[in-house]
Motif scaffolding. Structure first.
Motif, PDB file in Angstrom:
ATOM      1  N   GLN A  24       0.830  -1.198   0.000  1.00  0.00           N
ATOM      2  CA  GLN A  24       0.000   0.000   0.000  1.00  0.00           C
ATOM      3  C   GLN A  24       0.872   1.258   0.000  1.00  0.00           C
ATOM      4  O   GLN A  24       0.582   2.229  -0.710  1.00  0.00           O
ATOM      5  N   ILE A  25       1.940   1.233   0.780  1.00  0.00           N
ATOM      6  CA  ILE A  25       2.849   2.382   0.861  1.00  0.00           C
ATOM      7  C   ILE A  25       3.573   2.582  -0.467  1.00  0.00           C
ATOM      8  O   ILE A  25       3.643   3.699  -0.984  1.00  0.00           O
ATOM      9  N   ARG A  26       4.097   1.505  -1.049  1.00  0.00           N
ATOM     10  CA  ARG A  26       4.766   1.618  -2.356  1.00  0.00           C
ATOM     11  C   ARG A  26       3.815   2.192  -3.403  1.00  0.00           C
ATOM     12  O   ARG A  26       4.200   3.013  -4.229  1.00  0.00           O
ATOM     13  N   ASP A  35       3.463  -1.486  14.778  1.00  0.00           N
ATOM     14  CA  ASP A  35       2.206  -2.068  15.258  1.00  0.00           C
ATOM     15  C   ASP A  35       1.091  -1.044  15.424  1.00  0.00           C
ATOM     16  O   ASP A  35      -0.086  -1.389  15.381  1.00  0.00           O
ATOM     17  N   ASP A  36       1.429   0.228  15.601  1.00  0.00           N
ATOM     18  CA  ASP A  36       0.406   1.260  15.818  1.00  0.00           C
ATOM     19  C   ASP A  36      -0.175   1.824  14.508  1.00  0.00           C
ATOM     20  O   ASP A  36      -0.914   2.800  14.517  1.00  0.00           O
ATOM     21  N   GLY A  37       0.172   1.218  13.366  1.00  0.00           N
ATOM     22  CA  GLY A  37      -0.379   1.673  12.091  1.00  0.00           C
ATOM     23  C   GLY A  37       0.409   2.788  11.434  1.00  0.00           C
ATOM     24  O   GLY A  37      -0.032   3.355  10.439  1.00  0.00           O
ATOM     25  N   THR A  38       1.568   3.101  11.977  1.00  0.00           N
ATOM     26  CA  THR A  38       2.434   4.109  11.353  1.00  0.00           C
ATOM     27  C   THR A  38       3.571   3.384  10.634  1.00  0.00           C
ATOM     28  O   THR A  38       3.784   2.183  10.833  1.00  0.00           O
ATOM     29  N   ALA A  39       4.297   4.126   9.824  1.00  0.00           N
ATOM     30  CA  ALA A  39       5.430   3.543   9.113  1.00  0.00           C
ATOM     31  C   ALA A  39       6.481   4.614   8.869  1.00  0.00           C
ATOM     32  O   ALA A  39       6.152   5.787   8.663  1.00  0.00           O
ATOM     33  N   ASP A  40       7.730   4.194   8.920  1.00  0.00           N
ATOM     34  CA  ASP A  40       8.856   5.046   8.552  1.00  0.00           C
ATOM     35  C   ASP A  40       9.382   4.528   7.217  1.00  0.00           C
ATOM     36  O   ASP A  40       9.636   3.329   7.063  1.00  0.00           O
ATOM     37  N   VAL A  41       9.524   5.445   6.261  1.00  0.00           N
ATOM     38  CA  VAL A  41       9.879   5.051   4.894  1.00  0.00           C
ATOM     39  C   VAL A  41      11.035   5.920   4.410  1.00  0.00           C
ATOM     40  O   VAL A  41      10.996   7.144   4.543  1.00  0.00           O
ATOM     41  N   VAL A  52       1.053   7.335   7.992  1.00  0.00           N
ATOM     42  CA  VAL A  52       0.032   6.803   8.895  1.00  0.00           C
ATOM     43  C   VAL A  52      -1.006   6.045   8.066  1.00  0.00           C
ATOM     44  O   VAL A  52      -1.344   6.447   6.953  1.00  0.00           O
ATOM     45  N   GLY A  53      -1.477   4.939   8.648  1.00  0.00           N
ATOM     46  CA  GLY A  53      -2.550   4.196   8.006  1.00  0.00           C
ATOM     47  C   GLY A  53      -3.874   4.895   8.264  1.00  0.00           C
ATOM     48  O   GLY A  53      -4.152   5.320   9.382  1.00  0.00           O
ATOM     49  N   THR A  54      -4.666   5.064   7.218  1.00  0.00           N
ATOM     50  CA  THR A  54      -5.991   5.673   7.337  1.00  0.00           C
ATOM     51  C   THR A  54      -7.011   4.718   6.731  1.00  0.00           C
ATOM     52  O   THR A  54      -6.644   3.673   6.176  1.00  0.00           O
ATOM     53  N   GLU A  55      -8.288   5.092   6.796  1.00  0.00           N
ATOM     54  CA  GLU A  55      -9.336   4.282   6.162  1.00  0.00           C
ATOM     55  C   GLU A  55      -9.097   4.161   4.665  1.00  0.00           C
ATOM     56  O   GLU A  55      -9.537   3.207   4.036  1.00  0.00           O
ATOM     57  N   ASP A  56      -8.420   5.136   4.086  1.00  0.00           N
ATOM     58  CA  ASP A  56      -8.202   5.169   2.646  1.00  0.00           C
ATOM     59  C   ASP A  56      -6.786   4.762   2.238  1.00  0.00           C
ATOM     60  O   ASP A  56      -6.379   5.020   1.115  1.00  0.00           O
ATOM     61  N   GLY A  57      -6.034   4.159   3.143  1.00  0.00           N
ATOM     62  CA  GLY A  57      -4.673   3.742   2.832  1.00  0.00           C
ATOM     63  C   GLY A  57      -3.656   4.599   3.570  1.00  0.00           C
ATOM     64  O   GLY A  57      -4.007   5.465   4.364  1.00  0.00           O
TER      65      GLY A  57
END
Length: 176
Positions: A37-39, A109-115, A146-151
């Motif tokens: 999803q992030i890519r 685990d909290d729905g965040t990501a470092d890229v 951050v993960g949202t309802e829309d990605g």
């Protein structure tokens, strides 16, 4: 038989449009992993910028995102409206091809990501520039997403220039 330079430029301009016509900028199917999803989000941004579909940047950034483009001489932009206004101002006069290459993604685990991603920017022409003008640079992006309802969306971005910019009139190089 030689292909005229104008045909090369036409292909450069048309290619992103041909690809983007087959894709929407929404989130990929939810069965995709967070990494995919992030890519997808980051790749979609390159097409959005090249097609100058400024409002589609809402699918890339959170409403309160902060984007630090100081390394490119553009300053820090806060909020999606400021990001859109400044992208339009910075890129509106150019034909562009933005390319993303490698991404390292650490999903928490909290729905965040470092890229961390590598990008190459190619700008052609522009206001007051001669035909054949090219500007090119390479950068490393550091994104907090951050993960949202829309990605996944970019909440915080900082850019580090790692090469260039190179610029000049390359008509003679291409045309021989």
């Amino acid at each position: 038989m030689r292909i005229p330079n104008i045909l090369y430029l036409g292909l450069i301009i048309a290619f992103p449009s041909l690809i983007a016509a087959h894709y929407s900028y929404g989130s990929p199917a939810w069965h995709s992993s967070p990494q995919e999803q992030i890519r997808y989000t980051l790749a979609a941004e390159t097409f959005i910028l090249d097609l100058k579909n400024w409002t589609a940047l809402h699918s890339i950034y959170t409403p309160d995102a902060v984007a630090d483009f100081s390394a490119l001489g553009a300053g820090v932009w806060t909020g999606i409206d400021e990001i859109i206004a400044n992208e339009k101002k910075a890129l509106g006069a150019y034909v562009g091809i933005h390319q993303i290459t490698s991404c390292m993604i650490d999903v928490h685990d909290d729905g965040t990501a470092d890229v961390t991603s590598y990008y190459m920017f190619n700008h052609f022409g522009g206001e007051g520039k001669q035909p054949g003008y090219v500007w090119q640079a390479w950068a490393k992006y550091h994104d907090s997403m951050v993960g949202t309802e829309d990605g996944y969306r970019v909440k915080k971005r900082s850019v580090q220039v790692i090469g260039g910019p190179l610029e000049g009139n390359f008509t003679k190089v291409v045309g021989g």
